[in-house]
Design an enzyme around this catalytic site. Structure first.
Site, mmCIF file in Angstrom:
data_model
loop_
_atom_site.group_PDB
_atom_site.id
_atom_site.type_symbol
_atom_site.label_atom_id
_atom_site.label_comp_id
_atom_site.label_asym_id
_atom_site.label_seq_id
_atom_site.Cartn_x
_atom_site.Cartn_y
_atom_site.Cartn_z
ATOM 1 N N HIS A 243 0.849 -1.189 0.000
ATOM 2 C CA HIS A 243 0.000 0.000 0.000
ATOM 3 C C HIS A 243 0.884 1.237 0.000
ATOM 4 O O HIS A 243 1.977 1.215 0.581
ATOM 5 C CB HIS A 243 -0.917 0.015 1.242
ATOM 6 C CG HIS A 243 -2.052 0.966 1.102
ATOM 7 N ND1 HIS A 243 -1.972 2.277 1.521
ATOM 8 C CD2 HIS A 243 -3.283 0.807 0.562
ATOM 9 C CE1 HIS A 243 -3.112 2.877 1.239
ATOM 10 N NE2 HIS A 243 -3.927 2.020 0.660
ATOM 11 N N GLU A 302 -7.767 -5.368 -0.599
ATOM 12 C CA GLU A 302 -8.278 -6.125 -1.742
ATOM 13 C C GLU A 302 -8.266 -7.638 -1.525
ATOM 14 O O GLU A 302 -9.011 -8.360 -2.170
ATOM 15 C CB GLU A 302 -7.466 -5.797 -3.006
ATOM 16 C CG GLU A 302 -7.363 -4.328 -3.328
ATOM 17 C CD GLU A 302 -8.660 -3.729 -3.835
ATOM 18 O OE1 GLU A 302 -9.730 -4.255 -3.481
ATOM 19 O OE2 GLU A 302 -8.594 -2.745 -4.570
HETATM 20 N N1 COA Z 1 4.097 -7.402 -4.695
HETATM 21 C C1 COA Z 1 5.431 -7.415 -4.877
HETATM 22 N N2 COA Z 1 6.219 -6.343 -4.701
HETATM 23 C C2 COA Z 1 5.617 -5.205 -4.339
HETATM 24 C C3 COA Z 1 4.245 -5.107 -4.128
HETATM 25 C C4 COA Z 1 3.471 -6.275 -4.314
HETATM 26 N N3 COA Z 1 2.158 -6.277 -4.141
HETATM 27 N N4 COA Z 1 3.923 -3.841 -3.774
HETATM 28 C C5 COA Z 1 5.080 -3.158 -3.766
HETATM 29 N N5 COA Z 1 6.091 -3.980 -4.100
HETATM 30 C C6 COA Z 1 7.506 -3.632 -4.174
HETATM 31 C C7 COA Z 1 7.861 -3.000 -5.511
HETATM 32 O O1 COA Z 1 8.201 -3.951 -6.477
HETATM 33 C C8 COA Z 1 9.033 -2.154 -5.106
HETATM 34 O O2 COA Z 1 10.166 -3.003 -4.960
HETATM 35 P P1 COA Z 1 11.628 -2.529 -5.453
HETATM 36 O O3 COA Z 1 11.923 -1.299 -4.637
HETATM 37 O O4 COA Z 1 12.475 -3.715 -5.130
HETATM 38 O O5 COA Z 1 11.478 -2.245 -6.908
HETATM 39 C C9 COA Z 1 8.670 -1.667 -3.714
HETATM 40 O O6 COA Z 1 7.767 -2.640 -3.188
HETATM 41 C C10 COA Z 1 7.981 -0.315 -3.704
HETATM 42 O O7 COA Z 1 6.947 -0.323 -4.660
HETATM 43 P P2 COA Z 1 6.223 0.981 -5.173
HETATM 44 O O8 COA Z 1 5.608 0.684 -6.506
HETATM 45 O O9 COA Z 1 7.128 2.155 -5.072
HETATM 46 O O10 COA Z 1 5.137 1.164 -4.068
HETATM 47 P P3 COA Z 1 3.802 1.980 -4.207
HETATM 48 O O11 COA Z 1 3.600 2.720 -2.974
HETATM 49 O O12 COA Z 1 3.720 2.760 -5.479
HETATM 50 O O13 COA Z 1 2.777 0.759 -4.346
HETATM 51 C C11 COA Z 1 0.773 -0.343 -4.645
HETATM 52 C C12 COA Z 1 1.517 0.703 -3.840
HETATM 53 C C13 COA Z 1 -0.571 -0.620 -3.995
HETATM 54 C C14 COA Z 1 0.530 0.180 -6.054
HETATM 55 C C15 COA Z 1 1.601 -1.662 -4.708
HETATM 56 O O14 COA Z 1 1.852 -2.135 -3.410
HETATM 57 C C16 COA Z 1 0.959 -2.728 -5.569
HETATM 58 O O15 COA Z 1 1.129 -2.732 -6.787
HETATM 59 N N6 COA Z 1 0.213 -3.693 -4.938
HETATM 60 C C17 COA Z 1 -0.460 -4.724 -5.698
HETATM 61 C C18 COA Z 1 -1.774 -4.199 -6.243
HETATM 62 C C19 COA Z 1 -2.802 -4.006 -5.175
HETATM 63 O O16 COA Z 1 -2.990 -4.856 -4.311
HETATM 64 N N7 COA Z 1 -3.495 -2.877 -5.259
HETATM 65 C C20 COA Z 1 -4.545 -2.517 -4.327
HETATM 66 C C21 COA Z 1 -4.098 -1.408 -3.423
HETATM 67 S S1 COA Z 1 -5.250 -1.113 -2.123
#
Ligand code: COA
Length: 360
Positions: A243, A302
């Site tokens: 998140h 989710e």
């Molecule tokens: N699975 C695997 N790795 C994940 C991850 C996940 N669900 N969520 C984050 N990461 C990792 C990224 O790959 C990244 O790793 P790195 O630094 O080695 O490249 C790191 O964590 C940071 O990710 P980042 O994209 O900067 O975090 P964010 O704050 O933008 O991400 C979300 C937030 C929700 C977009 C992300 O956690 C995600 O894509 N989750 C899956 C989709 C989901 O469940 N969405 C519903 C949200 S309520």
């Protein structure tokens, strides 16, 4: 600057507070834990709309009437619209609503995702849409419009718990989109359309469908660790985890896990399905801890949403629509808060492109 604007405070709100460090959500002074134990969706609407619309008495009858009003638009669906993914068909129908800014317009917009989604799902299945029953509580009528039969008390309270849990959540991407549009004084329908478009993406509201795909692919509790490890090694994100704000477990995950357990207790969820989900969750948390030690990644809203909506009979392609059924209350309250504040949102950008050639 960070391109995801995570360090930017872009609004003051009285609506909700997301405490990412402590895993706490407050909606208008009430913690989520308290809100979910005693509230129906109508109660949360009254809480969110208070001060933004003239609220007189219970919102339930007016919301029931709004469901009936918007149902008239269902007659205007055509085969091309029905063939769209449900969220796109619902968005197209929603665009037909007028851009008002009073309580009646707000309630039509609250009613619209529920009425249009259930009608479109039935039309897709070759069935006739079922007209709303204005006398029923909202969650009960949503399930009745979908299946044609009266839902059980457990089903109604599970859907209510879901809608209450997701009704508002700080300045998430869709709510921010709603506020940007509201700041131009465009009207509530425009704000909700912008928000719905933002919600549709898999990084925001499109995740619960893929959570079920993940459970299906993992197939058995024993197979889960290996499947997850290979998905992560292929660069995939594990849906239902991580998140932008929470650095600990999303409190909404537990609110929904509670509802899922109640449904499982009443036989509405196959115990093997719940066991698989719990095994996948445990394996994913263990894996993420080992592979991403610098980034605390925990279960988000989710994950258990997926199980809950599946148990209530929603098809996975409609999950984002059901998210919109709940979040629409928050979008509207935020849009009103922004519009009443009266300030146009217009940030700056830094130009990093080429400069014009200067003639010699
Ligand atoms: N699975 C695997 N790795 C994940 C991850 C996940 N669900 N969520 C984050 N990461 C990792 C990224 O790959 C990244 O790793 P790195 O630094 O080695 O490249 C790191 O964590 C940071 O990710 P980042 O994209 O900067 O975090 P964010 O704050 O933008 O991400 C979300 C937030 C929700 C977009 C992300 O956690 C995600 O894509 N989750 C899956 C989709 C989901 O469940 N969405 C519903 C949200 S309520």
């Amino acid at each position: 600057m960070k391109s995801g604007l995570e360090d930017v405070v872009a609004a003051e709100t009285v609506l909700s507070d997301v405490d990412g460090k402590n895993g706490r959500l407050i909606v208008r002074g009430v913690s989520l834990d308290d809100l979910v134990t005693s509230s129906r969706y109508e109660d949360v609407l009254e809480l969110l709309f208070d001060g933004f619309f003239p609220m007189r008495g219970s919102v339930q009858p007016a919301l029931g009437a709004a469901r009936q009003e918007v149902f008239a638009h269902v007659a205007q669906t055509d085969p091309a619209l029905v063939a769209l993914p449900p969220v796109e068909g619902m968005r197209a129908l929603l665009a037909r609503l007028d851009d008002g800014d009073d309580l009646a317009a707000a309630l039509r917009l609250v009613a619209a995702p529920s009425v249009f989604t259930t009608a479109l799902l039935r039309l897709k299945a070759g069935l006739s849409p079922i007209a709303p029953d204005a006398g029923l509580p909202h969650a009960a009528d949503v399930l009745r419009m979908m299946t044609g039969t009266m839902p059980s008390m457990q089903q109604v309270s599970a859907l209510d718990r879901y809608l209450v849990t997701v009704a508002d959540h700080g300045l998430n991407a869709s709510t921010f989109a709603a506020r940007v549009v509201a700041s131009t004084q465009a009207g509530l329908t425009s704000s909700v359309l912008a928000a719905l478009s933002a919600l549709k993406g898999p990084l925001h509201g499109g995740a619960p469908g893929p959570v079920l795909d993940m459970l299906d692919a993992a197939a058995t509790p024993a197979n889960a660790p290996a499947w997850l490890e290979s998905a992560l090694a292929n660069g995939e994100r594990l849906m239902g985890f991580g998140h932008r704000v929470y650095r600990v477990r999303d409190p909404r995950a537990d609110a929904l896990k509670g509802a899922v357990r109640v449904l499982a207790g009443s036989g509405a969820i196959d115990p093997a399905r719940l066991a698989l989900a719990e095994a996948v969750e445990a394996a994913a948390l263990d894996l993420l801890k080992r592979k991403k030690p610098d980034r605390p990644l925990d279960t988000n809203v989710e994950f258990y949403t997926a199980l809950l909506l599946e148990a209530l009979g929603f098809s996975r392609e409609a999950f984002t629509c059901v998210f919109a059924m709940g979040r629409v209350g928050g979008w509207i309250a935020h849009a009103r808060e922004q519009a009443l504040d009266g300030r146009l949102i217009r940030p700056m950008s830094v130009y990093v492109g080429p400069m014009p050639q200067v003639a010699a």
